[in-house]
Scaffold this motif. Structure first.
Motif, PDB file in Angstrom:
ATOM      1  N   UNK A   1       0.822  -1.210   0.000  1.00 51.92           N
ATOM      2  CA  UNK A   1       0.000   0.000   0.000  1.00 51.92           C
ATOM      3  C   UNK A   1       0.856   1.259   0.000  1.00 51.92           C
ATOM      4  N   UNK A   2       1.900   1.267   0.818  1.00 52.31           N
ATOM      5  CA  UNK A   2       2.759   2.441   0.921  1.00 52.31           C
ATOM      6  C   UNK A   2       3.544   2.648  -0.371  1.00 52.31           C
ATOM      7  N   UNK A   3       4.020   1.570  -0.988  1.00 47.91           N
ATOM      8  CA  UNK A   3       4.717   1.685  -2.268  1.00 47.91           C
ATOM      9  C   UNK A   3       3.779   2.247  -3.329  1.00 47.91           C
ATOM     10  N   UNK A   4       2.535   1.747  -3.359  1.00 52.77           N
ATOM     11  CA  UNK A   4       1.557   2.229  -4.327  1.00 52.77           C
ATOM     12  C   UNK A   4       1.235   3.698  -4.093  1.00 52.77           C
ATOM     13  N   UNK A   5       1.100   4.088  -2.835  1.00 53.77           N
ATOM     14  CA  UNK A   5       0.813   5.478  -2.500  1.00 53.77           C
ATOM     15  C   UNK A   5       1.968   6.378  -2.927  1.00 53.77           C
ATOM     16  N   UNK A   6       3.199   5.945  -2.702  1.00 51.80           N
ATOM     17  CA  UNK A   6       4.367   6.745  -3.069  1.00 51.80           C
ATOM     18  C   UNK A   6       4.491   6.901  -4.578  1.00 51.80           C
ATOM     19  N   UNK A   7       4.050   5.893  -5.332  1.00 55.55           N
ATOM     20  CA  UNK A   7       4.171   5.943  -6.788  1.00 55.55           C
ATOM     21  C   UNK A   7       3.250   6.991  -7.402  1.00 55.55           C
ATOM     22  N   UNK A   8       2.103   7.244  -6.782  1.00 57.07           N
ATOM     23  CA  UNK A   8       1.151   8.245  -7.270  1.00 57.07           C
ATOM     24  C   UNK A   8       0.766   8.022  -8.734  1.00 57.07           C
ATOM     25  N   UNK A   9       0.515   6.781  -9.123  1.00 55.32           N
ATOM     26  CA  UNK A   9       0.115   6.502 -10.499  1.00 55.32           C
ATOM     27  C   UNK A   9      -1.355   6.874 -10.673  1.00 55.32           C
ATOM     28  N   UNK A  10      -1.701   7.807 -11.590  1.00 55.39           N
ATOM     29  CA  UNK A  10      -3.091   8.239 -11.724  1.00 55.39           C
ATOM     30  C   UNK A  10      -4.043   7.104 -12.091  1.00 55.39           C
ATOM     31  N   UNK A  11      -3.626   6.192 -12.988  1.00 56.33           N
ATOM     32  CA  UNK A  11      -4.494   5.097 -13.411  1.00 56.33           C
ATOM     33  C   UNK A  11      -4.199   3.842 -12.620  1.00 56.33           C
ATOM     34  N   UNK A  12      -5.066   3.513 -11.669  1.00 55.20           N
ATOM     35  CA  UNK A  12      -4.815   2.349 -10.828  1.00 55.20           C
ATOM     36  C   UNK A  12      -4.824   1.040 -11.589  1.00 55.20           C
ATOM     37  N   UNK A  13      -5.600   0.959 -12.684  1.00 59.27           N
ATOM     38  CA  UNK A  13      -5.672  -0.285 -13.450  1.00 59.27           C
ATOM     39  C   UNK A  13      -4.324  -0.601 -14.094  1.00 59.27           C
ATOM     40  N   UNK A  14      -3.645   0.415 -14.610  1.00 59.19           N
ATOM     41  CA  UNK A  14      -2.349   0.166 -15.258  1.00 59.19           C
ATOM     42  C   UNK A  14      -1.332  -0.355 -14.253  1.00 59.19           C
ATOM     43  N   UNK A  15      -1.339   0.175 -13.041  1.00 61.88           N
ATOM     44  CA  UNK A  15      -0.423  -0.306 -12.009  1.00 61.88           C
ATOM     45  C   UNK A  15      -0.756  -1.744 -11.627  1.00 61.88           C
ATOM     46  N   UNK A  16      -2.038  -2.054 -11.535  1.00 63.49           N
ATOM     47  CA  UNK A  16      -2.464  -3.407 -11.187  1.00 63.49           C
ATOM     48  C   UNK A  16      -2.011  -4.417 -12.230  1.00 63.49           C
ATOM     49  N   UNK A  17      -2.228  -4.106 -13.498  1.00 64.75           N
ATOM     50  CA  UNK A  17      -1.905  -5.044 -14.580  1.00 64.75           C
ATOM     51  C   UNK A  17      -0.402  -5.212 -14.720  1.00 64.75           C
TER      52      UNK A  17
END
Length: 314
Positions: A157-173
């Motif tokens: 969660x913290x890594x994802x928050x730090x990345x600040x990727x606007x499109x969550x689907x792209x990060x998930x895939x």
């Protein structure tokens, strides 16, 4: 958080809560790590050909995939295979809320508000109440594995928050691209080639439907929304919503698996819901708009992303 974000967070909690029953239903006869590897194969393909890679370094994608997918679900699936009931697994995994807020406070300087601390403490009290009322017959190894899954989720969660990727689907895939091969290798080491072969042979329609739900709704839809929420809201405002997932999981186990909740489970579930409501009071401005202020707040990271997001060649 805006009202729209709150509704999205509640939807994710419902999808994830039912997910535990679906996993338990579909994993019969299939080794847990193999079952998880097949889930993430479906997360990656064909979505990887339709979703553009997020503009973050590969090390960020690898970190999210390792902690939020391999670590969290690897420990969870093995714990459930070792005897952790679906409802209790959903409950114990919510220790990630505490892990996330503590890690985010130390790493991202996102200091939670007093209301968020109070809400989390109330939710944790609910977890303890349910655990004391239900956990006596659960193997200690299964409980420990589930807690390790919660810790891994908190780091992710913290890594994802730090990345600040606007499109969550792209990060998930794209973070899922690092998941299937290591899981398959672990399955071969832990369970052995013959068990993996038997598991593939036993993969019938029940396991297929379970995989479709966990890959499509839980991973692609659920984590796509969740990572988007983390990108635009503080961690302490988003993760308390996930405390609602055990309520959905226990209700689903009651209706579908005849696992009737006892008094401790019902009372603890109410405390969980109360904790979420208390924690989320701090996310609304006076006036009832529910919109989040664009001004940086003391103790939070509302400035530039903490990772290098400069354009890169693909």
């Amino acid at each position: 958080m805006t009202r729209r974000d709150c509704l999205l967070a509640a939807l994710v909690a419902a999808v994830w809560g039912f997910n535990f029953v679906v996993i338990d239903w579909g994993m019969d006869g299939v080794p847990p790590l193999l079952f998880l590897a097949l889930r993430f194969v479906l997360v990656v393909f064909p979505a990887i050909f339709l979703v553009r890679r997020p503009d973050v370094p590969w090390r960020t994608l690898a970190a999210v995939g390792t902690f939020m997918s391999i670590g969290q679900f690897g420990f969870l699936y093995v714990a459930m295979d070792a005897g952790m009931p679906p409802g209790l697994a959903a409950l114990v995994l919510q220790a990630q809320v505490v892990f996330t807020i503590v890690i985010a406070a130390g790493v991202l300087r996102e200091v939670p508000t007093s209301a968020q601390v109070a809400g989390v403490l109330l939710g944790v009290t609910g977890l303890v109440v349910v655990g004391l009322g239900r956990g006596g017959q659960v193997p200690a190894a299964a409980l420990l594995l589930c807690l390790l899954g919660a810790l891994s989720w908190g780091v992710g969660n913290v890594v994802s928050r730090a990345a600040r990727v606007p499109g969550g689907l792209s990060l998930t895939v794209w973070s899922a691209t690092v998941v299937p091969v290591p899981l398959l290798m672990l399955a071969l080491v832990v369970d052995g080639p013959s068990a993996v072969a038997d598991g593939l042979a036993a993969f019938g329609w029940q396991a297929a439907l379970s995989t479709l739900y966990t890959a499509g709704l839980s991973s692609l839809v659920g984590y796509g929304i969740f990572n988007s929420l983390l990108a635009r809201n503080p961690s302490a405002a988003v993760v308390p919503w996930v405390l609602l997932a055990p309520v959905v999981a226990m209700a689903s186990a009651w209706l579908l698996l005849d696992q009737v909740p006892n008094g401790a489970e019902a009372g603890g579930g109410l405390l969980l819901v109360g904790g979420v409501l208390v924690a989320l009071r701090s996310g609304r401005r006076p006036g009832g708009s529910g919109e989040r202020s664009t001004e940086p707040r003391p103790g939070t990271v509302d400035g530039p992303p903490l990772v290098d997001t400069a354009p890169r060649r693909r």
